[in-house]
Structure formats: C-alpha cells, structure tokens
Design an enzyme around this catalytic site. Structure first.
Site, PDB file in Angstrom:
ATOM      1  N   TYR A   1       0.656  -1.318   0.031  1.00 32.44           N
ATOM      2  CA  TYR A   1       0.094   0.098  -0.063  1.00 32.44           C
ATOM      3  C   TYR A   1       0.749   1.060  -0.031  1.00 32.44           C
ATOM      4  O   TYR A   1       2.070   1.102   0.254  1.00 32.44           O
ATOM      5  CB  TYR A   1      -1.062   0.102   1.072  1.00 32.44           C
ATOM      6  CG  TYR A   1      -0.208   0.355   2.409  1.00 32.44           C
ATOM      7  CD1 TYR A   1       0.440  -0.511   3.203  1.00 32.44           C
ATOM      8  CD2 TYR A   1      -0.517   1.591   3.184  1.00 32.44           C
ATOM      9  CE1 TYR A   1       1.238  -0.269   4.275  1.00 32.44           C
ATOM     10  CE2 TYR A   1       0.033   1.932   4.306  1.00 32.44           C
ATOM     11  CZ  TYR A   1       0.737   0.778   4.998  1.00 32.44           C
ATOM     12  OH  TYR A   1       1.402   1.166   6.292  1.00 32.44           O
TER      13      TYR A   1
ATOM     14  N   LYS B   1       6.664  -1.835   2.101  1.00 37.22           N
ATOM     15  CA  LYS B   1       5.302  -1.285   2.540  1.00 37.22           C
ATOM     16  C   LYS B   1       4.244  -2.179   2.465  1.00 37.22           C
ATOM     17  O   LYS B   1       3.366  -2.049   1.657  1.00 37.22           O
ATOM     18  CB  LYS B   1       4.885   0.219   2.192  1.00 37.22           C
ATOM     19  CG  LYS B   1       4.132   1.236   2.920  1.00 37.22           C
ATOM     20  CD  LYS B   1       4.145   2.624   2.388  1.00 37.22           C
ATOM     21  CE  LYS B   1       3.076   3.569   3.323  1.00 37.22           C
ATOM     22  NZ  LYS B   1       3.386   3.289   4.642  1.00 37.22           N
TER      23      LYS B   1
HETATM   24  N1  PMP Z   1       7.587   3.963   9.026  1.00 37.19           N
HETATM   25  C1  PMP Z   1       6.492   3.220   8.990  1.00 37.19           C
HETATM   26  C2  PMP Z   1       6.569   1.899   9.576  1.00 37.19           C
HETATM   27  C3  PMP Z   1       5.321   3.828   8.459  1.00 37.19           C
HETATM   28  O1  PMP Z   1       4.041   3.165   8.518  1.00 37.19           O
HETATM   29  C4  PMP Z   1       5.370   5.008   7.920  1.00 37.19           C
HETATM   30  C5  PMP Z   1       4.497   5.915   7.415  1.00 37.19           C
HETATM   31  N2  PMP Z   1       3.249   5.204   7.117  1.00 37.19           N
HETATM   32  C6  PMP Z   1       6.802   5.793   7.932  1.00 37.19           C
HETATM   33  C7  PMP Z   1       7.767   5.264   8.355  1.00 37.19           C
HETATM   34  C8  PMP Z   1       6.842   7.059   7.211  1.00 37.19           C
HETATM   35  O2  PMP Z   1       6.802   6.894   5.844  1.00 37.19           O
HETATM   36  P1  PMP Z   1       6.237   8.194   4.842  1.00 37.19           P
HETATM   37  O3  PMP Z   1       6.868   9.456   5.369  1.00 37.19           O
HETATM   38  O4  PMP Z   1       6.488   7.847   3.674  1.00 37.19           O
HETATM   39  O5  PMP Z   1       4.590   8.362   5.253  1.00 37.19           O
END
Ligand code: PMP
Length: 282
Positions: A31, A145
């Site tokens: 996702y 992700k």
């Molecule tokens: N680490 C994890 C485990 C996350 O779920 C997220 C964001 N959902 C992030 C880091 C931060 O990523 P981003 O800045 O791309 O939202």
C-alpha cells in the site's frame, strides 16, 4: 463519494471485499499513503516509485505504470473535490482459493484507492507528543510497505494503552522507527536518523526532511543510534506523510530535553511547510 477499483472510478458503495482476496486472508499486498495539499499530490513520484519497488520485492505484478496510477489519483481528487487530505491505495495479489503459494497461473491484482480529508489540526505539531519505547518484533523486510502490519499495530496499541501517540521501536538497543513514522534525534546540533536499510521503511517525509537539512546547512547523518542516545538527545522528532514533522516531548514518562519542542524541530517544521507551499501552493 468515489473510489478507484482496478483503475476505474466507481462508487464507494459498489466495492465489496471478496473473502478469498489474498489481502484479506494473508495480508498479501502492498500500500501507499499520499498527501494532498490544495488539491495537489505531494511527492507523488517518490510514493509511486516506492509502491512499484514494494510490489517488485514481493513479485506482485501491477498492470499500470506509475504515470497511469498518478492519472487515476488525480481523477479521484477531482471527483471527490479533495482539497486537503490523503489518498490511501493498496494492491493485493488477487482473489483465489486459500493457498500460501502464489496462484498459478498468475491472476489479476486487486487495486483499491480512496480519499480522506484531513482538517488541519496542528495541536500535536505545536505541543509535541508523548511516546513509549518498545522492542521491534517485526520481520526483516520493513523496507517493504506491506499490508502485514501486525507488529506495527501491536506497538501502536501499546502506545495507545499508555496514553501515548507513538511507540518508538528498537532492535537490540538500536532505535529503528516508530510504528507508523520514522524517528530522528538531534544531538549537539546534528540530526541523526537510522539509515535506509531493510530494518525501516524509507519514509518519503524522512527523505524530504533530509533534503531540507542538506539544502539549509543543517548537519545530519544517516546513522544508527542507541536507546541511550535517544533518551539523552536534545531533541527527538517523528516524520510521516500524515503527521509531517512532529516533536516528541516525552519517552516512557521522561522529558526529552526540557520537555518542549526544540529549535531544530521547529526549524524543520517550518522548512517542511515552506516545501509544501512551494510544491503545492499555499
Ligand atoms: N515507518 C513506518 C513503519 C510507516 O508506517 C510510515 C508511514 N506510514 C513511515 C515510516 C513514514 O513514511 P512516510 O514518510 O513515507 O509516510
């Protein structure tokens, strides 16, 4: 309200989850969450590149290019007249009778995306948030992700049970990341954050933040640090798409610095807002 199903705009009420969707049965999918400011996608190229990389690393075929997906998302923003908010999107390995191995021959993925408005509430950004430390019990591919978020969920719930916003995870005493955010510290005027290895998600906000450090002469390094350094840091902050840059003022009941957001965190918050305004208008 409209949503995307397999690349087509449709009504939210027209979507049903199939009980044999591998996303539902196994968490077999990936996702992304992309922020929308003033009706514009923020850092969409970076998010879509990461989506493609996540898909590739689990051998999930996405039948669209990043450019085509960006087109779908822009269309969805228009349809829903989204000004400020986010888009959530996911791809699962499709619908097939339950069996751990991939369906053979391969079947179509299931692609869903929806929008959600975010009404700007800057309370956490202003006051800072409380956190707890917890062991990182997740698998060794945190760079993907993945829809499999059990480790993250259990960490976040532990924080929630303690009345805190986030759980800062550590593996053998090395701080990795939050349950849904990256974490960075400031010691003696230098920003330190875990390197982009398999042990963390390389946050797009983290990358924006590091770019801002670079462009504004703020010393930084992508280097691991221990829980001791975390607890002794002058400043600690989180970064994520939904939270942007968030000061951490407490860890396990102990104040970070003097217990209020510090000057480097404030500066980075300001630079982040300027970057959003630069890319999406204000
Ligand atoms: N680490 C994890 C485990 C996350 O779920 C997220 C964001 N959902 C992030 C880091 C931060 O990523 P981003 O800045 O791309 O939202």
């Amino acid at each position: 309200e409209k949503v995307i199903l397999n690349g087509k705009i449709t009504l939210k009420t027209d979507i049903k989850v199939d009980f044999e969707d591998r996303g539902y049965q196994f968490g077999d999918g990936i996702y992304e969450v992309i922020r929308v400011y003033n009706g514009q996608l923020f850092t969409s190229k970076e998010h879509l590149n990461r989506l493609m990389a996540s898909a590739k690393s689990i051998s999930l075929a996405i039948p669209f290019t990043a450019g085509e997906i960006e087109g779908h998302l822009q269309q969805l923003i228009q349809e829903n007249q989204l000004e400020n908010g986010m888009i959530y999107m996911q791809f699962t390995r499709g619908v097939s009778p339950r069996n751990h191995a991939f369906p053979a021959p391969a079947i179509d993925s299931v692609y869903v995306a929806y929008t959600k408005p975010i009404l700007h509430s800057s309370e956490n950004a202003t006051a800072g948030v409380k956190t707890i430390l917890t062991e990182d019990i997740r698998w060794l591919r945190c760079d993907i992700k993945s829809l499999n978020l059990l480790g993250n969920i259990l960490a976040k719930q532990k924080a929630a049970d303690a009345g805190c916003f986030e759980a800062l995870q550590h593996r053998d005493g090395i701080v990795t990341e939050g349950s849904s955010s990256n974490v960075s510290i400031v010691i003696n005027g230098k920003v330190k954050t875990h390197p982009a290895t398999n042990l963390i998600l390389n946050g797009i906000s983290r990358q924006v933040m590091l770019g801002l450090c670079k462009d504004n002469g703020i010393p930084f390094s992508e280097q691991t640090y221990t829980t001791e350094e975390l607890l002794q840091a002058d400043e600690v902050f989180l970064s994520s798409t939904t939270a942007e840059i968030l000061p951490v003022i407490e860890i396990d009941g102990k104040a970070v610095g003097n217990g209020t957001p510090g000057p480097f965190t404030r500066k980075l918050q300001k630079l982040f807002q300027d970057e959003v305004a630069k890319q999406c208008g204000s």
